[in-house]
Write a protein that holds these residues in place. Structure first.
Motif, PDB file in Angstrom:
ATOM      1  N   ILE B  13       0.847  -1.203   0.000  1.00 36.81           N
ATOM      2  CA  ILE B  13       0.000   0.000   0.000  1.00 36.81           C
ATOM      3  C   ILE B  13       0.879   1.248   0.000  1.00 36.81           C
ATOM      4  N   ARG B  14       1.911   1.204   0.831  1.00 37.07           N
ATOM      5  CA  ARG B  14       2.803   2.347   0.966  1.00 37.07           C
ATOM      6  C   ARG B  14       3.547   2.628  -0.324  1.00 37.07           C
ATOM      7  N   ARG B  15       3.806   1.558  -1.096  1.00 37.86           N
ATOM      8  CA  ARG B  15       4.558   1.729  -2.345  1.00 37.86           C
ATOM      9  C   ARG B  15       3.831   2.592  -3.342  1.00 37.86           C
ATOM     10  N   ASN B  16       2.488   2.602  -3.253  1.00 35.34           N
ATOM     11  CA  ASN B  16       1.760   3.422  -4.219  1.00 35.34           C
ATOM     12  C   ASN B  16       0.616   4.155  -3.542  1.00 35.34           C
ATOM     13  N   VAL B  17       0.987   5.271  -2.941  1.00 34.85           N
ATOM     14  CA  VAL B  17       0.043   5.997  -2.103  1.00 34.85           C
ATOM     15  C   VAL B  17      -1.129   6.549  -2.910  1.00 34.85           C
ATOM     16  N   LEU B  18      -0.836   7.114  -4.064  1.00 35.38           N
ATOM     17  CA  LEU B  18      -1.901   7.747  -4.847  1.00 35.38           C
ATOM     18  C   LEU B  18      -2.932   6.714  -5.290  1.00 35.38           C
ATOM     19  N   ARG B  19      -2.414   5.570  -5.810  1.00 34.34           N
ATOM     20  CA  ARG B  19      -3.345   4.548  -6.258  1.00 34.34           C
ATOM     21  C   ARG B  19      -4.176   4.034  -5.084  1.00 34.34           C
ATOM     22  N   SER B  20      -3.514   3.866  -3.948  1.00 33.07           N
ATOM     23  CA  SER B  20      -4.233   3.390  -2.766  1.00 33.07           C
ATOM     24  C   SER B  20      -5.354   4.353  -2.408  1.00 33.07           C
ATOM     25  N   PHE B  21      -5.042   5.646  -2.482  1.00 35.79           N
ATOM     26  CA  PHE B  21      -6.040   6.641  -2.121  1.00 35.79           C
ATOM     27  C   PHE B  21      -7.225   6.596  -3.093  1.00 35.79           C
ATOM     28  N   LEU B  22      -6.915   6.518  -4.396  1.00 36.36           N
ATOM     29  CA  LEU B  22      -7.994   6.489  -5.383  1.00 36.36           C
ATOM     30  C   LEU B  22      -8.843   5.231  -5.204  1.00 36.36           C
ATOM     31  N   THR B  23      -8.160   4.139  -4.812  1.00 40.87           N
ATOM     32  CA  THR B  23      -8.893   2.893  -4.609  1.00 40.87           C
ATOM     33  C   THR B  23      -9.967   3.050  -3.544  1.00 40.87           C
ATOM     34  N   ILE B  24      -9.604   3.743  -2.474  1.00 41.52           N
ATOM     35  CA  ILE B  24     -10.531   3.798  -1.343  1.00 41.52           C
ATOM     36  C   ILE B  24     -11.527   4.941  -1.443  1.00 41.52           C
ATOM     37  N   LEU B  25     -11.352   5.804  -2.440  1.00 39.54           N
ATOM     38  CA  LEU B  25     -12.208   6.982  -2.515  1.00 39.54           C
ATOM     39  C   LEU B  25     -13.692   6.618  -2.533  1.00 39.54           C
ATOM     40  N   GLY B  26     -14.020   5.579  -3.313  1.00 39.55           N
ATOM     41  CA  GLY B  26     -15.415   5.143  -3.395  1.00 39.55           C
ATOM     42  C   GLY B  26     -15.964   4.756  -2.038  1.00 39.55           C
ATOM     43  N   VAL B  27     -15.151   4.021  -1.281  1.00 37.30           N
ATOM     44  CA  VAL B  27     -15.609   3.592   0.047  1.00 37.30           C
ATOM     45  C   VAL B  27     -15.721   4.798   0.985  1.00 37.30           C
ATOM     46  N   VAL B  28     -14.750   5.708   0.874  1.00 38.08           N
ATOM     47  CA  VAL B  28     -14.796   6.914   1.707  1.00 38.08           C
ATOM     48  C   VAL B  28     -16.119   7.642   1.481  1.00 38.08           C
ATOM     49  N   GLY B 291     -18.729   1.797  -4.376  1.00 33.45           N
ATOM     50  CA  GLY B 291     -17.370   1.963  -3.882  1.00 33.45           C
ATOM     51  C   GLY B 291     -16.652   0.631  -3.782  1.00 33.45           C
ATOM     52  N   GLY B 292     -17.376  -0.391  -3.341  1.00 30.93           N
ATOM     53  CA  GLY B 292     -16.799  -1.733  -3.225  1.00 30.93           C
ATOM     54  C   GLY B 292     -16.397  -2.278  -4.578  1.00 30.93           C
ATOM     55  N   ILE B 293     -17.244  -2.056  -5.575  1.00 33.87           N
ATOM     56  CA  ILE B 293     -16.928  -2.524  -6.919  1.00 33.87           C
ATOM     57  C   ILE B 293     -15.704  -1.778  -7.439  1.00 33.87           C
ATOM     58  N   GLY B 294     -15.584  -0.507  -7.054  1.00 28.97           N
ATOM     59  CA  GLY B 294     -14.397   0.279  -7.408  1.00 28.97           C
ATOM     60  C   GLY B 294     -13.143  -0.371  -6.864  1.00 28.97           C
ATOM     61  N   ILE B 295     -13.231  -0.848  -5.625  1.00 35.46           N
ATOM     62  CA  ILE B 295     -12.074  -1.522  -5.023  1.00 35.46           C
ATOM     63  C   ILE B 295     -11.721  -2.764  -5.815  1.00 35.46           C
ATOM     64  N   MET B 296     -12.746  -3.541  -6.174  1.00 32.91           N
ATOM     65  CA  MET B 296     -12.486  -4.760  -6.922  1.00 32.91           C
ATOM     66  C   MET B 296     -11.816  -4.425  -8.246  1.00 32.91           C
ATOM     67  N   ASN B 297     -12.355  -3.417  -8.927  1.00 29.90           N
ATOM     68  CA  ASN B 297     -11.818  -3.001 -10.212  1.00 29.90           C
ATOM     69  C   ASN B 297     -10.337  -2.669 -10.094  1.00 29.90           C
ATOM     70  N   ILE B 298     -10.022  -1.830  -9.119  1.00 29.29           N
ATOM     71  CA  ILE B 298      -8.628  -1.398  -9.011  1.00 29.29           C
ATOM     72  C   ILE B 298      -7.739  -2.529  -8.511  1.00 29.29           C
ATOM     73  N   MET B 299      -8.285  -3.405  -7.664  1.00 28.58           N
ATOM     74  CA  MET B 299      -7.486  -4.555  -7.235  1.00 28.58           C
ATOM     75  C   MET B 299      -7.192  -5.470  -8.424  1.00 28.58           C
ATOM     76  N   LEU B 300      -8.167  -5.615  -9.316  1.00 31.42           N
ATOM     77  CA  LEU B 300      -7.945  -6.450 -10.497  1.00 31.42           C
ATOM     78  C   LEU B 300      -6.866  -5.841 -11.381  1.00 31.42           C
ATOM     79  N   VAL B 301      -6.977  -4.529 -11.590  1.00 35.65           N
ATOM     80  CA  VAL B 301      -5.967  -3.828 -12.378  1.00 35.65           C
ATOM     81  C   VAL B 301      -4.608  -4.010 -11.720  1.00 35.65           C
ATOM     82  N   SER B 302      -4.630  -3.896 -10.402  1.00 31.63           N
ATOM     83  CA  SER B 302      -3.384  -3.975  -9.662  1.00 31.63           C
ATOM     84  C   SER B 302      -2.772  -5.378  -9.754  1.00 31.63           C
ATOM     85  N   VAL B 303      -3.622  -6.399  -9.805  1.00 35.49           N
ATOM     86  CA  VAL B 303      -3.099  -7.762  -9.961  1.00 35.49           C
ATOM     87  C   VAL B 303      -2.391  -7.895 -11.304  1.00 35.49           C
TER      88      VAL B 303
END
Ligand SMILES: Nc1ncnc2c1ncn2[C@@H]1O[C@H](COP(=O)(O)OP(=O)(O)OP(=O)(O)O)[C@@H](O)[C@H]1O
Ligand SMILES: [Mg+2]
Lengths: 238, 402
Positions: B13-28, B291-303
């Motif tokens: 998570i720390r390695r990519n702060v911006l992406r992490s932040f965008l990932t959680i924005l939906g949940v926020v 927001g949850g689907i957003g997380i899945m999307n970005i996690m998939l991209v991240s994989v």
């Protein structure tokens, strides 16, 4: 040859074949390879592109299994192990060095080197000490905090070697470790591998295209079209 | 083992702060909107209850017409008469007091300042039944009420507009066309919510209002205070029977007046507010799902993006479950962190908005906790699929991935 027979065989490939794809598209990358490597050897694998060197290395590294034939690692039949068991063999006995370094990006050298110990479940203090020692042994003391982007190619490859060494493997596998380096850096990396072999008795198997590099090895295995064409002791510098 | 996975996840998570932040924005945003909606709804409900409470318990309101609101036909549903007041007080046993009211919009003037406000004419008992307290001065007396004296008690808003900081008691203001002594200043009840200002009014004796402002004998409302131990429903029934008789409504004809129970109004209004809250809350919950689907999307991209990294880990000796738990923990850590940010910002926003629209800020610890666990759950649910995909990658292909 007679001198080697007293040594324990570490790994043994027996009639190993590897077929990629199925039916029409099937391609036989290995067509019955027999190699025996004993503890303490330094083997260079050479051969033209597409001859099956990397395929053989992947099998030796338990990353892949033979289609047919047997791979015996310290008496255990790897071809019969599960995916998980092979991962555990890699974790406890093997070290890898790749052509493309394959360090984790944006991660400091020391965290990269620590990684195998993390998977082994070693506590923080042990990890730190071992990683620092490994970095020092490849001549990178003081570079712990640098990320791959802040290191030269030669330095990155030495970090990768430190990572492979940190878990004290019984076998170090290096697929074209100097392929991405200039001649001078390549020679330094080769000398490092050679000294690990001669001084610490680490068994090293290395793929290389350059006969210049292969001269550091004690034994050279030539591949051609998925078969071992020639397997001989090296005069070289030894 | 688990701790190591946590460590690995935190590093990733720390390695990519911006992406992490965008990932959680939906949940926020999802968590924040749920909490803001529910907190504001709770505040509005409380505000309605408080407001009704300030009317006084055990108070019935009798109004001409068949329902609340405008559109009353004055000919069919006439105002009450003064005699109705006595009849109610005397003929129904459980009635403690009957307070007549009538009101008008007037301009009140003090020196160079004027202010448009509501003037209510009533009896001296009005202050007690409506829970008014004095800030200074006195209420008007029964004698003044009978005499129709020009005396008034003013609300704090009127005081502010006409007097500023000056004390109004003892001064004289002009109400419509007559001069009126200010006897007392009422304590503020605060904003009533929904834009109603309970303090923007003055009270004068009913007779004074009838003679000098409205110019007729009408009583437009009756407040009936019921004894504490009496059955409200029985009293309502008795009032209806008596008023039908007095207003000469024949059998079969509908009532041309209405009896309200203030508690009932409060219940109706708060259940209305609750419904709206639930509606808005559900809309917000859907945004949480998105927001949850957003997380899945970005996690998939991240994989996909981290295929090589996964290959390295597998080559080094990570087993499938370790890669799985790392990615899963990454997703859970991200989403619950998002939940935390959402919770903090939501409460800050809700605090600000409740101040702004003047409803109480109702912190709901249960809901905040549930939101937190729900956001963590979102991480598990939507992180599982990408994590499993990462864990099942073939190490050789992953290493070769460009
Ligand atoms: N995953 C795969 N699927 C299909 N064919 C493959 C796969 N991996 C390798 N091959 C084929 O197997 C043959 C041997 O490949 P390998 O990578 O072992 O060659 P190599 O000796 O390492 O060559 P190089 O010197 O270029 O690295 C090649 O013809 C290659 O195209
Ligand atoms: Mg190759």
């Amino acid at each position: 040859m007679s001198a080697d027979s007293s040594e324990i065989p570490l790994v043994e490939l027996r009639g190993v074949t590897k077929v990629y794809g199925q039916g029409q598209a099937a391609f036989q990358a290995l067509r019955g390879v027999d190699i025996t490597i004993r503890q303490g050897e330094f083997v260079a694998i050479m051969g033209p592109s597409g001859s099956g060197k990397s395929t053989a290395m992947n099998i030796l590294g338990c990353l892949d299994v033979p289609t047919e034939g047997a791979y015996v690692f310290r008496g255990a039949h790897v071809e019969q192990l599960t995916r998980r068991q092979r991962a555990l063999v890699r974790r406890h006995y093997l070290g890898f060095v790749f052509q493309g370094f394959n360090l984790l990006a944006r991660t400091s050298a020391i965290e990269n080197v620590e990684l195998p110990l993390l998977y082994r479940g070693e506590p923080h203090g042990v990890r730190r000490r071992a990683a620092l020692a490994a970095l020092a042994s490849v001549g990178l003391a003081g570079w712990e905090g640098h990320t791959p982007a802040e290191l030269s190619g030669g330095q990155q490859q030495r970090v990768a070697i430190a990572r492979a060494l940190v878990s004290e493997p019984v076998l170090l596998l290096a697929d074209e470790p100097t392929g991405n380096l200039d001649t001078q850096r390549g020679r330094e990396v080769m000398e490092l591998l050679a000294s690990l072999n001669s001084e610490k008795g680490l068994t090293v198997v290395m793929v290389t295209h350059e006969s210049d590099m292969a001269r550091h090895a004690k034994r050279v295995v030539h591949f051609l079209d998925g078969l071992v064409e020639r397997d001989h002791r090296n005069g070289g510098p030894h | 083992m688990l701790w190591n996975s946590v460590l690995l996840a935190v590093r990733a998570i720390r390695r990519n702060v911006l992406r992490s932040f965008l990932t959680i924005l939906g949940v926020v945003i999802g968590v924040a909107s749920v909490i803001v909606m529910v907190t504001l709804g709770d505040g509005a409900t409380q505000s309605v209850k408080d407001q009704m409470q300030s009317l006084g318990a055990n108070l019935l309101m009798v109004r001409p017409g068949m329902r609340m609101g405008p559109g009353r036909d004055a000919a069919l549903s006439p105002n009450f008469k003064m005699a109705d007041i006595e009849a109610l007080a005397e003929q129904i046993g459980s009635v403690k007091a009957v307070v007549p009211t009538a009101s008008a919009m007037v301009t009140v003037v003090y020196q160079a300042k004027n202010w448009q406000t509501t003037v209510t004419g009533s009896s001296a008992a009005y202050f007690q039944t409506n829970n008014w307290r004095l800030a200074s001065g006195r209420f008007f007396t029964e004698a003044e009420e009978r005499a129709g004296s020009a005396v008034c008690v003013i609300g704090s808003t009127v005081r502010r507009e006409l007097y500023g900081a000056e004390s109004p008691v003892g001064t004289t203001i002009r109400v419509k066309s007559f001069a009126c002594d200010v006897a007392g200043l009422l304590e503020s009840k605060g904003q009533g919510g929904f834009g109603m200002d309970a303090d923007d009014m003055i009270v004068i004796p009913l007779r004074t209002l009838q003679r000098r402002v409205r110019g007729n004998d009408d009583v437009t409302g009756l407040q009936v205070a019921v004894k504490e131990d009496a059955s409200i429903d029985a009293v309502i029934e008795q009032i209806k029977v008596l008023m039908r008789e007095r207003r000469k409504i024949t059998e079969g004809e509908d009532d041309n007046f209405t009896v309200f129970d203030t508690r009932q109004i409060a219940d109706t209004m708060s259940s209305m507010v609750r419904t709206i809250t639930m509606l808005l809350g559900s809309v917000a919950a859907i945004s949480l799902l998105v927001g949850g689907i957003g997380i899945m999307n970005i996690m998939l991209v991240s994989v996909t993006e981290r295929t090589r990294e996964i290959g390295i880990r597998l080559a080094i000796g990570a087993v499938e479950t370790e890669v799985l738990s790392q990615f899963l923990i990454e997703a859970v850590a991200l989403s619950s962190f998002g939940g935390l940010i959402g919770i903090f910002s939501a409460n800050a926003i809700a605090l600000g908005v409740t101040r702004l629209i003047d409803v109480p800020f109702m912190f709901n610890p249960g809901m905040n906790l549930v939101s937190f666990f729900f956001s963590a759950l979102i991480g598990v649910v939507f992180g599982y699929f990408p994590a499993r995909r990462a864990a099942q990658l073939d190490p050789i292909e992953a290493l070769r991935y460009e």
